[in-house]
Design an enzyme around this catalytic site. Structure first.
Site, PDB file in Angstrom:
ATOM      1  N   TYR A 106      -7.706  15.661  -6.701  1.00 42.49           N
ATOM      2  CA  TYR A 106      -6.878  15.012  -7.735  1.00 42.49           C
ATOM      3  C   TYR A 106      -6.017  16.044  -8.467  1.00 42.49           C
ATOM      4  O   TYR A 106      -4.825  15.817  -8.689  1.00 42.49           O
ATOM      5  CB  TYR A 106      -7.823  14.300  -8.695  1.00 42.49           C
ATOM      6  CG  TYR A 106      -7.189  13.435  -9.765  1.00 42.49           C
ATOM      7  CD1 TYR A 106      -6.636  12.195  -9.443  1.00 42.49           C
ATOM      8  CD2 TYR A 106      -7.193  13.829 -11.091  1.00 42.49           C
ATOM      9  CE1 TYR A 106      -6.099  11.383 -10.432  1.00 42.49           C
ATOM     10  CE2 TYR A 106      -6.659  13.027 -12.088  1.00 42.49           C
ATOM     11  CZ  TYR A 106      -6.118  11.806 -11.753  1.00 42.49           C
ATOM     12  OH  TYR A 106      -5.582  10.995 -12.743  1.00 42.49           O
ATOM     13  N   ASN A 137       0.886  -1.166   0.000  1.00 41.71           N
ATOM     14  CA  ASN A 137       0.000   0.000   0.000  1.00 41.71           C
ATOM     15  C   ASN A 137       0.924   1.216   0.000  1.00 41.71           C
ATOM     16  O   ASN A 137       1.643   1.448   0.982  1.00 41.71           O
ATOM     17  CB  ASN A 137      -0.889  -0.011   1.250  1.00 41.71           C
ATOM     18  CG  ASN A 137      -1.825   1.179   1.268  1.00 41.71           C
ATOM     19  OD1 ASN A 137      -1.645   2.161   0.533  1.00 41.71           O
ATOM     20  ND2 ASN A 137      -2.843   1.108   2.102  1.00 41.71           N
ATOM     21  N   VAL A 138       0.915   1.981  -1.092  1.00 37.68           N
ATOM     22  CA  VAL A 138       1.898   3.073  -1.221  1.00 37.68           C
ATOM     23  C   VAL A 138       1.728   4.169  -0.168  1.00 37.68           C
ATOM     24  O   VAL A 138       2.628   4.974   0.025  1.00 37.68           O
ATOM     25  CB  VAL A 138       1.886   3.703  -2.643  1.00 37.68           C
ATOM     26  CG1 VAL A 138       2.291   2.692  -3.697  1.00 37.68           C
ATOM     27  CG2 VAL A 138       0.555   4.360  -2.965  1.00 37.68           C
ATOM     28  N   SER A 181      -1.341  14.086 -14.604  1.00 35.11           N
ATOM     29  CA  SER A 181      -2.595  14.029 -15.367  1.00 35.11           C
ATOM     30  C   SER A 181      -2.834  15.376 -16.020  1.00 35.11           C
ATOM     31  O   SER A 181      -2.359  16.416 -15.530  1.00 35.11           O
ATOM     32  CB  SER A 181      -3.765  13.729 -14.426  1.00 35.11           C
ATOM     33  OG  SER A 181      -4.998  13.995 -15.062  1.00 35.11           O
TER      34      SER A 181
HETATM   35  P1  NAP Z   1      -6.238   2.014 -12.542  1.00 39.37           P
HETATM   36  O1  NAP Z   1      -6.608   1.162 -13.704  1.00 39.37           O
HETATM   37  O2  NAP Z   1      -7.269   2.348 -11.524  1.00 39.37           O
HETATM   38  O3  NAP Z   1      -4.984   1.311 -11.824  1.00 39.37           O
HETATM   39  C1  NAP Z   1      -4.428   1.869 -10.687  1.00 39.37           C
HETATM   40  C2  NAP Z   1      -3.730   0.765  -9.928  1.00 39.37           C
HETATM   41  O4  NAP Z   1      -3.194   1.349  -8.725  1.00 39.37           O
HETATM   42  C3  NAP Z   1      -4.681  -0.362  -9.497  1.00 39.37           C
HETATM   43  O5  NAP Z   1      -4.087  -1.616  -9.706  1.00 39.37           O
HETATM   44  C4  NAP Z   1      -4.885  -0.065  -8.022  1.00 39.37           C
HETATM   45  O6  NAP Z   1      -5.150  -1.206  -7.238  1.00 39.37           O
HETATM   46  C5  NAP Z   1      -3.519   0.495  -7.645  1.00 39.37           C
HETATM   47  N1  NAP Z   1      -3.576   1.249  -6.399  1.00 39.37           N
HETATM   48  C6  NAP Z   1      -4.563   2.077  -5.971  1.00 39.37           C
HETATM   49  N2  NAP Z   1      -4.289   2.516  -4.735  1.00 39.37           N
HETATM   50  C7  NAP Z   1      -3.105   1.950  -4.363  1.00 39.37           C
HETATM   51  C8  NAP Z   1      -2.324   1.986  -3.183  1.00 39.37           C
HETATM   52  N3  NAP Z   1      -2.692   2.700  -2.112  1.00 39.37           N
HETATM   53  N4  NAP Z   1      -1.168   1.278  -3.156  1.00 39.37           N
HETATM   54  C9  NAP Z   1      -0.793   0.528  -4.219  1.00 39.37           C
HETATM   55  N5  NAP Z   1      -1.497   0.439  -5.357  1.00 39.37           N
HETATM   56  C10 NAP Z   1      -2.649   1.135  -5.423  1.00 39.37           C
HETATM   57  O7  NAP Z   1      -5.628   3.411 -13.000  1.00 39.37           O
HETATM   58  P2  NAP Z   1      -5.079   3.851 -14.448  1.00 39.37           P
HETATM   59  O8  NAP Z   1      -6.211   4.390 -15.224  1.00 39.37           O
HETATM   60  O9  NAP Z   1      -4.210   2.806 -15.020  1.00 39.37           O
HETATM   61  O10 NAP Z   1      -4.184   5.124 -14.013  1.00 39.37           O
HETATM   62  C11 NAP Z   1      -2.818   4.978 -13.663  1.00 39.37           C
HETATM   63  C12 NAP Z   1      -2.266   6.361 -13.334  1.00 39.37           C
HETATM   64  O11 NAP Z   1      -2.459   7.240 -14.442  1.00 39.37           O
HETATM   65  C13 NAP Z   1      -2.944   7.046 -12.148  1.00 39.37           C
HETATM   66  O12 NAP Z   1      -1.994   7.762 -11.397  1.00 39.37           O
HETATM   67  C14 NAP Z   1      -3.936   7.995 -12.798  1.00 39.37           C
HETATM   68  O13 NAP Z   1      -4.233   9.098 -11.972  1.00 39.37           O
HETATM   69  C15 NAP Z   1      -3.150   8.398 -14.042  1.00 39.37           C
HETATM   70  N6  NAP Z   1      -4.010   8.859 -15.143  1.00 39.37           N
HETATM   71  C16 NAP Z   1      -4.866   7.998 -15.768  1.00 39.37           C
HETATM   72  C17 NAP Z   1      -5.650   8.463 -16.842  1.00 39.37           C
HETATM   73  C18 NAP Z   1      -6.597   7.557 -17.605  1.00 39.37           C
HETATM   74  O14 NAP Z   1      -7.255   8.025 -18.548  1.00 39.37           O
HETATM   75  N7  NAP Z   1      -6.711   6.282 -17.261  1.00 39.37           N
HETATM   76  C19 NAP Z   1      -5.544   9.806 -17.235  1.00 39.37           C
HETATM   77  C20 NAP Z   1      -4.670  10.641 -16.564  1.00 39.37           C
HETATM   78  C21 NAP Z   1      -3.891  10.150 -15.528  1.00 39.37           C
HETATM   79  P3  NAP Z   1      -6.677  -1.714  -7.021  1.00 39.37           P
HETATM   80  O15 NAP Z   1      -7.228  -1.951  -8.387  1.00 39.37           O
HETATM   81  O16 NAP Z   1      -6.529  -2.961  -6.228  1.00 39.37           O
HETATM   82  O17 NAP Z   1      -7.387  -0.618  -6.305  1.00 39.37           O
END
Ligand code: NAP
Length: 253
Positions: free
Chosen positions: A163, A62-63, A151
């Site tokens: 956020y 857990n980060v 982001s």
């Molecule tokens: P995602 O599919 O929700 O994946 C995030 C991962 O982080 C999940 O495996 C989650 O675990 C894990 N996580 C959450 N809380 C955590 C914690 N406390 N300790 C360790 N791991 C944790 O997100 P994503 O869409 O791939 O996004 C990845 C990054 O890109 C994020 O920082 C997000 O803000 C950024 N971002 C994404 C987008 C987009 O369009 N997708 C756009 C801009 C920025 P669980 O699933 O078990 O909760």
């Protein structure tokens, strides 16, 4: 940095953008330490990577928890060796308006829990992991790169006080660490994705997605590998540090 056999840690690496980064970096020869919350998700991600010949290991963490992060990085060093790269990718959203009011009556407010939990995972988590990774790089006397996943919302976005603040602060960390850590051979970078095709966006209503896509100059959402490519660029370009790559199809909020 040449990626072959380098150990790169990716937080939130079990799915979404983090998993796409692991796939791309693994194909380029890196060895991946995937750090994530859920052991089953991690095992499934490591299984997929291993079946395409990529060396990846799971680390439950857990980060937001300092002891958990310290233990995970110690385990990485013992099982794989010192990290050369870290991608602070784990992130969550808990969207709400600061205040929602009608006719002078306040109906809803962003809760302190929504504020704190988003700051904890997106920002404090990156601080704790970044400090641990930099410690390991310096103690192993090896060059390193730390990347923060920001982001498009870092510019400020409706419904995302928490956020947007966290993602803007991550970009400030990227600049600060570039200045502080260059003397130890450590570079930094941020990637600020726009709207990307992931489980998160797939859960949105189709008409909302179409509306978002139509506002993007390239008229489509990005793919996870576009973001992974930006991460690979920062890792491998030895004159890149302290800056943000905005990978968003030309969209500005
Ligand atoms: P995602 O599919 O929700 O994946 C995030 C991962 O982080 C999940 O495996 C989650 O675990 C894990 N996580 C959450 N809380 C955590 C914690 N406390 N300790 C360790 N791991 C944790 O997100 P994503 O869409 O791939 O996004 C990845 C990054 O890109 C994020 O920082 C997000 O803000 C950024 N971002 C994404 C987008 C987009 O369009 N997708 C756009 C801009 C920025 P669980 O699933 O078990 O909760």
């Amino acid at each position: 940095m040449e990626l072959t056999n380098k150990i790169i840690a990716v937080t939130g690496g079990a799915r979404g953008l983090g998993f796409a980064m692991a796939q791309r970096l693994g194909k380029a020869g890196a060895r991946l330490a995937l750090l994530d919350l859920d052991a089953d998700n991690l095992d499934s991600a490591v299984g997929k990577l291993s079946s395409s010949g990529i060396d990846a290991r799971p680390f439950v963490v857990n980060v937001t928890d300092e002891a958990s992060v310290t233990q995970a990085f110690a385990d990485i060093r013992d099982q794989m060796g010192a990290v050369s790269g870290l991608v602070n990718n784990a992130g969550i959203t808990k969207d709400a308006l600061l205040i929602k009011a009608k006719d002078g009556e306040v109906q809803k407010r962003m809760t302190l829990d929504a504020w704190k939990s988003v700051i904890d995972v997106n920002l404090t988590g990156a601080f704790i992991c970044g400090r641990e990774a930099a410690t390991q790089m310096i103690e192993a006397d090896q060059e390193g790169v730390i990347i923060n996943i920001s982001s498009i919302s870092c510019a400020g976005n409706m419904g995302q006080s928490n956020y947007s603040a966290a993602k803007a602060a991550l970009n400030a960390l990227t600049v600060t660490w570039a200045k502080e850590l260059a003397r130890y051979g450590i570079r930094t970078g941020s990637v600020a994705p726009g709207f990307i095709n992931t489980e998160m966006t797939a859960a949105m209503r189709p008409e909302i997605l179409e509306n978002i896509a139509s506002g993007v100059p390239l008229k489509r959402l990005g793919e996870a590998d576009n973001i992974a490519q930006s991460v690979e660029f920062i890792l491998t370009n030895d004159y890149f540090s302290g800056r943000v790559i905005e990978c968003d199809g030309g969209l500005r909020l």
